[in-house]
Design an enzyme around this catalytic site. Structure first.
Site, PDB file in Angstrom:
ATOM      1  N   ALA A  29      37.672  -1.991  56.302  1.00  0.00           N
ATOM      2  CA  ALA A  29      38.261  -2.153  55.245  1.00  0.00           C
ATOM      3  C   ALA A  29      37.674  -1.417  54.079  1.00  0.00           C
ATOM      4  CB  ALA A  29      38.493  -3.703  54.779  1.00  0.00           C
ATOM      5  N   ARG A  40      42.522  10.225  46.459  1.00  0.00           N
ATOM      6  CA  ARG A  40      43.514  10.363  45.424  1.00  0.00           C
ATOM      7  C   ARG A  40      43.136  10.805  43.927  1.00  0.00           C
ATOM      8  NH1 ARG A  40      43.923   4.582  47.712  1.00  0.00           N
ATOM      9  NH2 ARG A  40      45.738   4.618  49.207  1.00  0.00           N
ATOM     10  N   CYS A  61      40.541 -10.520  60.740  1.00  0.00           N
ATOM     11  CA  CYS A  61      40.932 -11.771  60.536  1.00  0.00           C
ATOM     12  C   CYS A  61      42.189 -12.029  61.408  1.00  0.00           C
ATOM     13  CB  CYS A  61      41.584 -11.992  58.982  1.00  0.00           C
ATOM     14  SG  CYS A  61      40.314 -12.039  57.763  1.00  0.00           S
TER      15      CYS A  61
END
Length: 576
Positions: A29, A40, A61
């Site tokens: 993550a 970006r 998860c």
């Protein structure tokens, strides 16, 4: 050294530098979020992500739900692969590559290609450590036996699924009753296995207050889970072919052998700080890497994000470490922005979480009662039991425990357990805490209402009303634990049950006087107005009405039992 006092280092560039070389270690993550945000912000940077596993950006998860069959294929939990990431962001993601060394002075990393064993060096201008965590391996004889599994990566989930299928496993033993342990207990039970959960603490979900986690205990047992609390595994038994059982040490000192076909070790995780320490980065008091609000470590041009990095609590401002995917994504984005000239800063966390345990949603945010008291707050505690929506449309009980600071009126934390709606209410309360809400502010929130979703006065509204009355008004609360403590200390307290005779016949607080609310005005003379008085009903509303009657009749020390008889009986069950 606190997060806020951590000295600022010179990691970031004030202006975008052409050809900026960014190396990211770790591609779940936090690492992928950092790389994506950096890209970006600038097309000039050359960004490489090294990941020793073969999967990137996976939902850890979600792994128990693949094992249980709710997720059909494990690749559904890995929706982004290296090729997609390269095409979308122009970022090179090299899986199967492990960074084994960092030279912060030379600004280089040493990388091993796990497929070939080849070693090579790569240079960086900015290094992002997203090395995550590793499962804690308990020091138990036999823990390395075939059939003992952690649950951290897709490879673990695949291995568990294969083991169960190929061996037709019928029994599972889970060590640890935190998030992963609870999810695995649910999913393996639904898959048809007989599940035993062993937890060293006194309750499942030990991050919650005991009077709330006891409800989780009851839900597990309701669904046939053999829950062993205050119990440890002393040895895992088996042979070269796999595990066959485990020896347990119970709270009374007795030992017992439990047969099992597999063991899930979910006793916790620890941050992978080896590379950070090698680079010279300081660790914080939690054992994770100390960072400032932009995720900079104490070493120039070295950043730490996600589960390997320390955060700080949004209320106490103290360093905390709560490894959650939501926080990992935030911190990765912040670092990717900061190193490419952005202005994002971390604002702290509340440890907000939610987990499904069979038919219940179990959620929490902010400080528990125990944490708030330890932090030095004089707390007001409310147990609010209301339906999540009108009962005529299937509303079911939702229990909210809220903790507030008596001195300031500020909401400090909340826990919620219910068949539906716990997630919605905990998110509202987390938002309120984030913006420093007084408990009185909760009543004024303009929340959406429809009988299919909520009651006209939402459980959040009731929470605010009751706490505001307790702190700012004339309606103090007392928890069942506090009532029992004061009684055991020898204090003489009169407890008044204002319910109907029918309700009282089912169960009651011991040594209470029964005066129904309708009779309270005319029978108040039977009570001693000089004694501390506690009123109660089933959940709290009628008890508050009785409290108001007695105060208006001149009783000066009257408290309402938080959560009423329902909460008291849950507390009595907690005591055994």
């Amino acid at each position: 050294m606190t997060t806020e006092s951590l000295a600022m280092t010179e990691n970031s560039t004030d202006e975008e530098a052409p050809g900026l070389r960014i190396v990211v270690v770790g591609a779940v993550a936090a690492g992928t979020s950092a790389a994506a945000k950096a890209r970006r912000n600038t097309e000039a940077a050359r960004i490489t992500v090294y990941e020793r596993d073969l999967d990137i950006s996976y939902s850890g998860c979600g792994l128990p739900y693949f094992v249980g069959g709710e997720v059909e294929r494990v690749d559904q939990l890995t929706p982004r692969d290296a090729a997609w990431f390269a095409e979308r962001y122009g970022v090179e993601v090299r899986t199967g590559h492990e960074v084994v060394a960092v030279d912060a002075a030379a600004r280089t990393v040493t990388v091993r290609d796990l497929a070939t064993g080849r070693m090579f060096e790569d240079g960086y201008d900015e290094l992002v450590l997203a090395t995550g965590v590793r499962p804690v391996t308990p020091s138990i004889p036999g823990v390395d036996s075939p059939g003992v599994f952690p649950v951290r990566a897709p490879s673990h989930a695949r291995a568990i699924d294969t083991w169960i299928t190929e061996r037709d496993a019928r029994r599972a033993l889970i060590i640890g009753a935190g998030y992963i342990g609870l999810e695995m207990a649910e999913q393996l039970t639904l898959r048809g296995l007989k599940v035993t959960v062993v937890e060293a603490a006194g309750h499942a979900m030990p991050r919650m207050d005991p009077d709330m986690s006891a409800r989780v205990d009851a839900e597990l047992r309701k669904h046939g889970v053999d829950l062993r609390l205050s119990t440890t595994v002393t040895e895992i038994r088996g042979d070269h072919d796999g595990v066959t059982g485990a020896d347990l040490l119970g709270p009374d000192g007795a030992t017992e052998h439990v047969a099992t076909d597999l063991v899930i070790a979910s006793v916790g995780v620890r941050p992978n700080t080896e590379l950070a320490r090698q680079a010279g980065a300081e660790l914080g008091p939690t054992g994770a890497v100390a960072v400032d609000r932009r995720q900079r470590t104490t070493v120039d041009h070295v950043w730490a994000v996600g589960d390997v990095s320390e955060s700080f609590h949004a209320i106490t401002r103290d360093p905390v470490w709560v490894p959650l995917g939501s926080t990992a994504n935030k911190t990765g984005r912040i670092a990717g922005d900061a190193m490419t000239g952005g202005t994002l800063e971390h604002r702290g966390i509340l440890g907000t979480s939610v987990v499904r345990v069979f038919d219940l949603g179990v959620a929490q945010t902010g400080l528990t009662e125990q944490q708030a008291r330890t932090a030095g707050y004089d707390v007001e505690v409310l147990h609010n039991i209301k339906p999540d929506r009108p009962e005529y449309l299937g509303g079911r009980p939702l229990v909210i425990k809220a903790v507030a600071d008596r001195a300031s009126g500020r909401l400090l934390g909340a826990q919620a357990i219910g068949a539906s709606g716990a997630d919605k209410r905990i998110d509202i309360l987390a938002t309120a805490i984030t913006f420093g809400a007084d408990v009185a502010d909760l009543f004024h929130l303009d929340l959406a209402y429809s009988p299919t979703y909520a009651t006209t006065k939402d459980p959040v509204h009731y929470t605010g009303m009751a706490l505001a009355n307790a702190i700012h008004g004339r309606a103090p609360l007392i928890t069942p634990a506090e009532l029992d403590r004061r009684r055991s200390d020898g204090e003489k307290i009169q407890v008044v049950d204002v319910r109907s005779a029918k309700d009282r016949a089912k169960s009651a607080v011991p040594d209470s006087v029964h005066i129904p609310l309708a009779d309270l005005r005319t029978r108040a003379a039977e009570l001693d107005p000089a004694l501390p008085t506690i009123t109660y009903c089933n959940k709290g509303v009628t008890g508050n009405a009785g409290q108001n009657v007695l105060r208006n009749l001149g009783f000066t020390d009257v408290a309402n039992l938080s959560g009423g008889n329902q909460n008291y009986q849950a507390h009595a069950g907690l005591r055994g």
